[in-house]
Design a protein around this motif. Structure first.
Motif, short mmCIF file in Angstrom:
data_model
loop_
_atom_site.label_atom_id
_atom_site.label_comp_id
_atom_site.label_asym_id
_atom_site.label_seq_id
_atom_site.Cartn_x
_atom_site.Cartn_y
_atom_site.Cartn_z
N LEU A 133 9.44 -0.51 -5.98
CA LEU A 133 8.92 -0.05 -7.26
C LEU A 133 10.09 0.48 -8.08
N VAL A 134 10.25 -0.03 -9.28
CA VAL A 134 11.31 0.44 -10.18
C VAL A 134 10.65 1.22 -11.32
N VAL A 135 11.12 2.42 -11.54
CA VAL A 135 10.53 3.30 -12.55
C VAL A 135 11.57 3.55 -13.63
N GLU A 187 0.83 -1.21 0.00
CA GLU A 187 0.00 0.00 0.00
C GLU A 187 0.87 1.26 0.00
N ALA A 188 2.03 1.16 0.65
CA ALA A 188 2.89 2.34 0.76
C ALA A 188 3.45 2.78 -0.60
N VAL A 189 3.66 1.84 -1.50
CA VAL A 189 4.21 2.24 -2.81
C VAL A 189 3.12 2.56 -3.83
N LYS A 190 1.86 2.33 -3.47
CA LYS A 190 0.77 2.50 -4.45
C LYS A 190 0.71 3.91 -5.04
N PRO A 191 0.79 4.96 -4.23
CA PRO A 191 0.73 6.30 -4.83
C PRO A 191 1.84 6.51 -5.87
N ALA A 192 3.03 6.08 -5.57
CA ALA A 192 4.14 6.25 -6.52
C ALA A 192 3.92 5.38 -7.75
N TYR A 193 3.39 4.19 -7.54
CA TYR A 193 3.10 3.26 -8.65
C TYR A 193 2.10 3.91 -9.60
N ASP A 194 1.02 4.44 -9.05
CA ASP A 194 -0.02 5.08 -9.87
C ASP A 194 0.52 6.31 -10.58
N ALA A 243 3.62 7.02 -11.41
CA ALA A 243 4.57 6.66 -12.47
C ALA A 243 3.83 6.16 -13.70
N GLN A 244 2.80 5.35 -13.48
CA GLN A 244 2.02 4.86 -14.63
C GLN A 244 1.32 6.02 -15.33
N ALA A 245 0.76 6.92 -14.52
CA ALA A 245 0.05 8.06 -15.11
C ALA A 245 1.01 8.94 -15.91
N ALA A 246 2.27 8.95 -15.50
CA ALA A 246 3.27 9.76 -16.21
C ALA A 246 3.84 9.03 -17.42
N GLY A 247 3.32 7.85 -17.69
CA GLY A 247 3.76 7.10 -18.86
C GLY A 247 5.08 6.38 -18.68
N LYS A 248 5.50 6.19 -17.45
CA LYS A 248 6.76 5.49 -17.19
C LYS A 248 6.56 3.98 -17.28
N ALA A 249 7.64 3.28 -17.52
CA ALA A 249 7.61 1.82 -17.40
C ALA A 249 7.84 1.49 -15.93
N VAL A 250 7.00 0.63 -15.36
CA VAL A 250 7.12 0.35 -13.93
C VAL A 250 7.19 -1.16 -13.67
N GLY A 251 7.85 -1.49 -12.61
CA GLY A 251 7.90 -2.88 -12.16
C GLY A 251 7.85 -2.90 -10.65
N LEU A 252 7.20 -3.92 -10.13
CA LEU A 252 7.01 -3.99 -8.69
C LEU A 252 7.52 -5.33 -8.19
#
Ligand code: FES
Ligand code: FES
Length: 857
Positions: free
Chosen positions: A727-729, A571-578, A580-589
């Motif tokens: 989370l890797v961005v 839950e703690a990484v969810k805001p950053a995950y969202d 990064a996705q919204a910014a069009g980044k490639a993400v991995g968790l």
């Protein structure tokens, strides 16, 4: 031998003359002039930066600089810096947490001082990172080093914060001394009459030893003794669990890897010992090394001299019916994963000093992770009573699991004992690479199935780890890999087998993460493949399966309330995950767990002594190895918390003269168990009225774990776990990793700043593991990488931003709720990187390292 010729230069403002036969300036400084702030991490290769000094006002590494080149030059070391500069640098590095073990720090401080002088306020973070390319730090991840540089460039004067009680971010214990090289490591120690030893290692990974001729080596002027296995009075083989590792290979014996020792040469000075060691002549009858673990397991030929079979261990468990359930699953993925061998690359090569005492006893200075094990093994080898040897721990320059086994402690102690004189032996970097145990390469054949909603139903895992020849703790690593095969997930049907194979490759054993990294790289990869098939996010599939209290996990353990930390990390990484996705980044968790402590039925006891002195000081004696992780700081903070004493009056000592021993400082257990023991000693002290001059003994024990093999359907194999989501961005344009967000549940952060720094360092190591680090060998069992540079460790400029989020979900039954942080740090990293790379280019990866360009955009 030197014929009287000298070199002359100025050192810290005064003219000096040294023998001209030193191999480089660093040797002249350390070995003849006794200037030890420049450290020797890799001489003469010039690749770690630890030996950096100023030559005519320029910061340069001194280990590949000949004396001819510095003839007449002005050399300045940290000892010669003016007090104000030394003080300012030490305070800045200590206050920002820019150091852990401190071995790299003096060299970096010299470099930074030089940069500041040249660039002043114009020294920004990126420039500093580029200029730190000549320096390696294996502990910090560079983040806080660059913080310190930034502040210094701005003219700020960060001040150390006094240590406080549990939960406060005081400055590391002895941080100031570490920063400027005033804290000595074993190789910095000198005693009267000290001799130097060097080892002769085998030239073949597998060969019968027909003869060893030491005549030529012994004839070298300055050599005072040459010893072989024939000189060992007691047991030849030592080891932490199985006694299968020969201190030296005798004539008539057989080598089993390239780290095997054939002779130890002792001389008046180091260079003579090392040169003479090359003159030991060995007659070999070479055999074909067994280097393929699959071949080793199936073959009839024994890889290791004197041992039957090539299966070191087999760890097996099952719950439910995995095969039947997999056949019925809505989605099933299968993948063959392969992880690589990794070198610890702690920056301080192994060093031992053994000093015979007038009363017939011997005092040994060791940087090992288990000084009581060192003592017992030395005494068995010498065939003497353990009361005759004290092994004193000297805080080491990094270990990460690689200093659990004895390296040169046995040979050094043997030479000192037989000669009756102090002997010091420090390995070259090349020998260090060859001798100590590595991280296991593991092949993992993994099948995982889920229902149509992404709920995991079954897992089948078959793992084969290449353990090299000697046991070390290799069987425990594969046992841990098996135990952690499910990751932090609820899976009702599991079928797991992990085999450790003996081969003639480098020994593999403990390394931060201890098998959990390999297993969870695979598990995270399988989970992401299932998520992709189902069309749900990596975050969502983890949330649906993460363990909750009461769930059955892995080999059957019922998870306690502490496991809420896994969900909280997610839950703690969810805001950053969202975002990064919204910014069009490639993400991995990645989501991971790692046990703290030995577990598996071991009775674990930690003891500590608290003693109040008449002068108002408080001495805290504990039994854990300080290797940069901050266990001394933790011990001091617990004393401050419990006794309410002034932290300036607390003195922390690792006591090897009393039976406080708790075994190896491993498995993230030093903080947890050390804090428990010190807290208990404080309780006893308070109950006893806190009188001065009394040893108040405290104890913390974990006696409720069970073996994975026990009949118990739900064995509590581990008393505590740490959890982490990372989370890797990745920036899609450059393909570079721009940020890692690391949420770590540490139970209770005794010192949040130190915790944060531990995580940053672990993420740095985890990114290297994921992307670039490797320690391969050829078909002869010979490492094809022989230098630090070849290992693929990320340099400062390659490290992305790392945001650490500390989560504190207390561990039931643990002191203060502590869970430990050291090992979990890089467990989820490789899986997260693999997922981010897949998001970037659509390619699934199953082999480490993934070798991607890592430069930040
Ligand atoms: S010791 Fe000189 S660079 Fe490593
Ligand atoms: S603090 Fe840099 S190597 Fe340990």
């Amino acid at each position: 031998m030197n014929d009287g010729r000298v070199s002359e230069f100025r050192l810290n403002g005064a003219p000096v003359r040294v023998r001209d036969d030193h191999p480089h300036l660093l040797a002249a400084l350390r070995e003849e002039l006794g200037v030890v702030s420049p450290k020797d991490g890799c001489s003469p290769s010039g690749q770690c930066g630890c030996c950096t000094v100023m030559v005519d006002g320029k910061a340069v590494v001194s280990c590949n600089l000949s004396l001819t080149k510095v003839e007449g030059a002005e050399i300045t070391t940290l000892e010669g810096f003016d007090d104000a500069t030394r003080d300012r640098m030490a305070r800045a590095f200590a206050a920002t947490g820019a150091l852990q073990c401190g071995f790299c720090t003096p060299g970096i401080v010299v470099r930074v001082a030089s940069l500041l002088e040249k660039k002043g306020a114009g020294l920004d973070r990126d420039t500093a990172a580029r200029h730190l390319g000549a320096h390696l730090c294996r502990c910090t991840g560079y983040v806080k080093i660059l913080d310190a540089v930034e502040l210094l460039a701005k003219g700020e004067e960060p001040q150390p914060t006094p240590l406080g009680g549990v939960g406060t971010s005081g400055t590391r214990y002895q941080g100031l001394e570490l920063a400027v090289g005033d804290k000595h490591y074993v190789d910095d120690l000198r005693v009267d009459g000290m001799l130097h030893a060097a080892l002769h290692l085998t030239a073949h990974a597998r060969a019968d030893i027909v003869a060893i001729d030491t005549t030529e080596a012994a004839a070298v002027p300055g050599v005072v003794g040459v010893f072989t296995a024939a000189d060992i009075p007691g047991t030849l083989r030592v080891g932490l669990i199985h006694k299968d590792w020969p201190v030296m290979i005798p004539v008539g014996g057989r080598t089993s890897y390239l780290g095997d020792v054939l002779a130890v040469v002792v001389a008046e000075d180091r260079e003579t010992a090392r040169r003479a060691a090359t003159l030991v002549e060995v007659d070999y009858a070479p055999l074909t090394p067994i280097t393929d673990p699959a071949f080793a397991v199936d073959g009839a030929d024994d890889a290791v001299w004197g041992l039957d079979g090539n299966v070191l261990s087999r760890s097996v468990y099952a719950r439910g019916d995995a095969d039947a359930e997999l056949a019925a699953c809505a989605r099933v993925v299968h993948e063959e994963f392969q992880t690589q061998r990794i070198e610890h690359a702690f920056l301080e090569p192994e060093s031992t000093l053994a000093v015979p005492l007038p009363d017939g006893r011997m005092h040994v200075y060791s940087g090992g992770q288990g000084v009581w094990d060192d003592r017992d093994q030395i005494c068995a080898m010498l065939d003497i009573d353990p009361s005759l040897v004290t092994v004193e721990l000297v805080s080491n320059g990094g270990a990460f699991g690689g200093k659990e086994d004895m390296s040169n402690q046995g040979q050094t102690a043997l030479a000192a004992w037989l000669l009756g004189r102090p002997v010091k032996c420090t390995l070259t970097r090349e020998q260090s690479f060859l001798m100590h145990a590595k991280r296991h390469p593991v092949h993992i054949s993994l099948t995982v199935g889920c229902d149509e909603n992404g709920n995991l139903r079954a897992l089948r895992a078959r793992m084969l780890g290449d353990s090299g020849p000697y046991a070390s703790v290799g069987m425990k690593v594969l046992e841990r890999a098996a135990g952690h095969a499910c990751g932090p997930y609820r899976i009702p049907n599991v079928d797991v087998e992990a085999v450790a194979a003996r081969t003639n490759n480098p020994v593999c054993g403990a390394f931060r993460g201890f098998g959990a990294n390999q297993a969870q790289f695979a598990m995270e990869g399988a989970l992401d493949r299932l998520a992709a098939e189902l069309g749900i996010s990596g975050w969502e599939i983890r949330l649906r399966n993460v363990v909750d209290p009461g769930d059955v996990w892995g080999p059957g353990q019922i998870m306690d309330d502490g496991c809420r930390g896994a969900r909280r990390c997610l839950e703690a990484v969810k805001p950053a995950y969202d975002a990064a996705q919204a910014a069009g980044k490639a993400v991995g968790l990645g989501l991971g767990l790692k046990n703290s402590g030995l577990g598996n039925g071991f009775l674990e006891i930690s003891r500590a002594v608290v003693r109040l002195e008449d002068d108002g000081t408080v001495e805290v004696r504990h039994c854990w190895t300080e290797m940069g992780q901050g266990v001394h700081t933790v011990a001091a903070q617990v004393a401050v918390e419990e006794l309410g004493v002034d932290p300036a009056n607390v003195r922390v000592v690792v006591d090897t003269t009393r039976e406080l021993g708790a075994g190896q400082t491993t498995g993230s257990r030093g903080t947890l168990m050390g804090a428990g023991a010190v807290a208990d000693a404080c309780r006893v002290a308070k109950e006893g009225g806190c009188r001065t001059g009394i040893d108040y003994l405290g104890e913390y024990r974990v006696d409720w774990t069970r073996s994975m093999d026990s009949d118990d359907e739900h064995p509590t194999i581990h008393s505590a776990f740490g959890y982490a989501a990372q989370l890797v961005v990745i920036d899609r344009d450059s393909g570079g990793i721009e940020r890692v967000v690391a949420a770590h549940d540490v139970g209770r952060a005794v010192n949040p700043a130190l915790c944060e720094n531990q995580v940053e360092g672990a993420v740095h190591m985890g990114l290297g593991y994921a992307l670039s680090e490797d320690f391969p060998t050829d078909t002869e069992g010979r490492p094809t990488v022989t230098t630090l540079r070849g290992l693929g460790i990320l340099r400062a400029k390659d490290v992305p931003a790392i945001d650490v989020i500390l989560v504190e979900e207390p561990q039931p039954r643990a002191p203060y709720g502590i869970k430990g942080v050291g090992e979990i740090g890089l467990v989820p990293t490789a899986g997260a990187v693999a997922a981010a790379l897949h998001d970037l280019d659509g390619e699934w990866r199953a082999t480490l390292p993934m070798r991607r360009e890592t430069r930040s955009p």
